[in-house]
Design a protein around this motif. Structure first.
Motif, PDB file in Angstrom:
ATOM      1  N   GLN A  61     -30.037   2.042  31.633  1.00  0.00           N
ATOM      2  CA  GLN A  61     -30.261   1.843  33.061  1.00  0.00           C
ATOM      3  C   GLN A  61     -31.335   0.793  33.291  1.00  0.00           C
ATOM      4  O   GLN A  61     -32.143   0.499  32.412  1.00  0.00           O
ATOM      5  N   LEU A  62     -31.354   0.238  34.506  1.00  0.00           N
ATOM      6  CA  LEU A  62     -32.453  -0.630  34.899  1.00  0.00           C
ATOM      7  C   LEU A  62     -33.613   0.248  35.360  1.00  0.00           C
ATOM      8  O   LEU A  62     -33.413   1.173  36.147  1.00  0.00           O
ATOM      9  N   PRO A  63     -34.818  -0.022  34.885  1.00  0.00           N
ATOM     10  CA  PRO A  63     -35.969   0.821  35.255  1.00  0.00           C
ATOM     11  C   PRO A  63     -36.258   0.768  36.754  1.00  0.00           C
ATOM     12  O   PRO A  63     -36.210  -0.297  37.367  1.00  0.00           O
ATOM     13  N   ALA A  64     -36.591   1.926  37.319  1.00  0.00           N
ATOM     14  CA  ALA A  64     -36.964   1.974  38.738  1.00  0.00           C
ATOM     15  C   ALA A  64     -38.227   1.173  38.997  1.00  0.00           C
ATOM     16  O   ALA A  64     -38.450   0.684  40.113  1.00  0.00           O
ATOM     17  N   SER A  65     -39.045   0.985  37.963  1.00  0.00           N
ATOM     18  CA  SER A  65     -40.307   0.257  38.128  1.00  0.00           C
ATOM     19  C   SER A  65     -40.097  -1.221  38.417  1.00  0.00           C
ATOM     20  O   SER A  65     -41.059  -1.949  38.692  1.00  0.00           O
ATOM     21  N   PHE A  66     -38.841  -1.698  38.363  1.00  0.00           N
ATOM     22  CA  PHE A  66     -38.567  -3.100  38.656  1.00  0.00           C
ATOM     23  C   PHE A  66     -38.832  -3.439  40.119  1.00  0.00           C
ATOM     24  O   PHE A  66     -38.737  -4.592  40.511  1.00  0.00           O
ATOM     25  N   GLY A  67     -39.149  -2.458  40.914  1.00  0.00           N
ATOM     26  CA  GLY A  67     -39.525  -2.735  42.297  1.00  0.00           C
ATOM     27  C   GLY A  67     -40.937  -3.269  42.424  1.00  0.00           C
ATOM     28  O   GLY A  67     -41.384  -3.586  43.530  1.00  0.00           O
ATOM     29  N   ASN A  68     -41.638  -3.385  41.289  1.00  0.00           N
ATOM     30  CA  ASN A  68     -43.040  -3.822  41.316  1.00  0.00           C
ATOM     31  C   ASN A  68     -43.190  -5.325  41.108  1.00  0.00           C
ATOM     32  O   ASN A  68     -44.172  -5.767  40.520  1.00  0.00           O
ATOM     33  N   PHE A  69     -42.215  -6.098  41.573  1.00  0.00           N
ATOM     34  CA  PHE A  69     -42.258  -7.550  41.404  1.00  0.00           C
ATOM     35  C   PHE A  69     -42.323  -8.221  42.779  1.00  0.00           C
ATOM     36  O   PHE A  69     -41.297  -8.629  43.318  1.00  0.00           O
ATOM     37  N   PRO A  70     -43.496  -8.362  43.360  1.00  0.00           N
ATOM     38  CA  PRO A  70     -43.578  -8.932  44.722  1.00  0.00           C
ATOM     39  C   PRO A  70     -43.137 -10.380  44.801  1.00  0.00           C
ATOM     40  O   PRO A  70     -42.779 -10.857  45.881  1.00  0.00           O
ATOM     41  N   GLY A 129     -29.427   3.890  41.568  1.00  0.00           N
ATOM     42  CA  GLY A 129     -30.620   4.374  42.257  1.00  0.00           C
ATOM     43  C   GLY A 129     -31.744   3.365  42.294  1.00  0.00           C
ATOM     44  O   GLY A 129     -32.560   3.344  43.229  1.00  0.00           O
ATOM     45  N   PHE A 130     -31.785   2.471  41.302  1.00  0.00           N
ATOM     46  CA  PHE A 130     -32.867   1.485  41.244  1.00  0.00           C
ATOM     47  C   PHE A 130     -32.811   0.494  42.396  1.00  0.00           C
ATOM     48  O   PHE A 130     -33.814  -0.171  42.702  1.00  0.00           O
ATOM     49  N   ILE A 131     -31.654   0.383  43.058  1.00  0.00           N
ATOM     50  CA  ILE A 131     -31.523  -0.580  44.158  1.00  0.00           C
ATOM     51  C   ILE A 131     -32.516  -0.282  45.271  1.00  0.00           C
ATOM     52  O   ILE A 131     -33.073  -1.196  45.895  1.00  0.00           O
ATOM     53  N   SER A 132     -32.787   0.993  45.509  1.00  0.00           N
ATOM     54  CA  SER A 132     -33.750   1.360  46.556  1.00  0.00           C
ATOM     55  C   SER A 132     -35.136   0.824  46.249  1.00  0.00           C
ATOM     56  O   SER A 132     -35.909   0.503  47.162  1.00  0.00           O
ATOM     57  N   PHE A 133     -35.465   0.718  44.958  1.00  0.00           N
ATOM     58  CA  PHE A 133     -36.772   0.196  44.582  1.00  0.00           C
ATOM     59  C   PHE A 133     -36.813  -1.326  44.653  1.00  0.00           C
ATOM     60  O   PHE A 133     -37.855  -1.907  44.930  1.00  0.00           O
ATOM     61  N   LEU A 134     -35.679  -1.976  44.395  1.00  0.00           N
ATOM     62  CA  LEU A 134     -35.627  -3.435  44.470  1.00  0.00           C
ATOM     63  C   LEU A 134     -35.891  -3.948  45.879  1.00  0.00           C
ATOM     64  O   LEU A 134     -36.216  -5.113  46.066  1.00  0.00           O
ATOM     65  N   THR A 135     -35.733  -3.092  46.860  1.00  0.00           N
ATOM     66  CA  THR A 135     -35.992  -3.521  48.243  1.00  0.00           C
ATOM     67  C   THR A 135     -37.457  -3.878  48.454  1.00  0.00           C
ATOM     68  O   THR A 135     -37.805  -4.496  49.460  1.00  0.00           O
ATOM     69  N   ASN A 136     -38.320  -3.487  47.509  1.00  0.00           N
ATOM     70  CA  ASN A 136     -39.737  -3.868  47.599  1.00  0.00           C
ATOM     71  C   ASN A 136     -39.975  -5.317  47.179  1.00  0.00           C
ATOM     72  O   ASN A 136     -41.056  -5.854  47.403  1.00  0.00           O
TER      73      ASN A 136
END
Length: 337
Positions: free
Chosen positions: A174-183, A204-211
């Motif tokens: 899976q792609l890590p959910a922490s990938f949302g930490n790339f501003p 599920g990680f897509i929700s984190f990519l919105t960051n």
């Protein structure tokens, strides 16, 4: 238009700090004597016709910050000694015929900003601690190789990443959910791997990519992502222009909220398991040029709102279960297939 080999007597220039002769027609091997230029900080030989291996002696260049060897005909492995170049910030060896595994020591250079070795024949897995050991990464490109294993979650520690390109490899999981930490992330490409498990929680990680508020391109096509495409995709960056999701196992309906991504110029959802109707909200994507919905299980009528897409020049709807007539205003599109 420079031709021939690199003159060996250049290595007599003991004070030389910059050697930039890229984008010419140079041939021959990279001389091992270049490793004697102890003050060399910038070496650019890319886009020539250089052959042979990367000489291990380049690892002696303790001042080297830029090593650009991309787009040549180099062969062999990356010398282990290159990991001694602790000042490297730019390392580009893409588009060669290099092979083997990347020395672990190269993944431990904390000064690295750009690491590009796409389109070679490298294999093996990526160091789990890569993001911790290379926290200053801005560009990471490994596409078009034979890498395998999982995507390291530690990459999220490299918070300055702007481009992350791991397409066309053999990565799994899976792609890590922490990938949302790339501003600052602008490009995320994991197409043509073996990611996902065809399960309900794959996306599920897509929700984190919105960051990632600066995303311009996301490609997850040709993997094994299953489950439902979440409505949170509407919260993607307003700068997003290209979204590739084709060739997966995504199920249920296409989210109406996709119509909120008003800067999209390309949207590919082909070869999935989408059902239900084509959302009329897609007609709000006024800048859209390419829309691929073919090879799904879509039903109902073609919404007339697609006729509002006056910039559209590719529209693929084949291999679905659509019915009714083609709306006459679809003719407003430039070229529709």
């Amino acid at each position: 238009m420079l031709e021939g080999g690199i003159p060996v007597n250049l290595t007599l220039c003991a004070e030389l700090s910059i050697l930039s002769i890229g984008e010419n027609r140079l041939t021959g091997k990279i001389s091992s004597e270049i490793g004697s230029l102890r003050k060399l900080a910038f070496l650019n030989l890319q886009k020539n016709n250089m052959t042979g291996p990367i000489p291990p002696s380049l690892g002696n260049l303790s001042s080297l910050t830029v090593l650009a060897l991309a787009s040549n005909n180099l062969v062999g492995n990356i010398p282990e000694l290159l990991g001694q170049s602790r000042s490297l910030s730019f390392f580009a060896i893409s588009d060669n015929n290099l092979s083997g595994m990347i020395p672990p020591s190269l993944f431990n250079i904390s000064s690295m900003n750009a690491f590009s070795n796409s389109y070679n024949k490298f294999k093996g897995s990526i160091s789990p601690g890569i993001g911790l050991n290379m926290p200053n990464l801005q560009i990471m490109s490994l596409s078009g190789n034979e890498f395998s294993g999982q995507i390291p979650a530690s990459l999220s520690n490299a918070s300055q990443l702007q481009k992350l390109n791991f397409g066309s490899n053999n990565f799994v999981g899976q792609l890590p959910a922490s990938f949302g930490n790339f501003p600052n992330l602008q490009l995320l490409n994991f197409e043509s791997n073996n990611l996902g498990t065809n399960s309900s929680n794959d996306l599920g990680f897509i929700s984190f990519l919105t960051n990632c508020s600066n995303l311009e391109m996301v490609s997850l096509s040709n993997n094994s992502f299953g489950g439902v495409l979440p409505n949170s995709i509407a919260n993607f960056s307003t700068q997003l222009t290209r979204l590739y999701l084709g060739g997966n196992q995504i199920t249920e309906m296409i989210p109406k909220t996709l119509g909120n991504l008003n800067n999209l110029i390309l949207l590919t959802l082909e070869e999935n398991l989408f059902t239900g109707i084509i959302p009329a909200s897609l007609g709000k994507l006024q800048k859209l040029q390419k829309l691929y919905l073919n090879s799904n299980r879509l039903s109902g009528r073609i919404p007339s709102s697609l006729g509002n897409l006056t910039q559209l020049f590719e529209l693929y709807l084949s291999a679905n279960e659509l019915e009714g007539s083609i709306p006459p205003n679809i003719g407003n599109c430039k070229i529709c297939r």
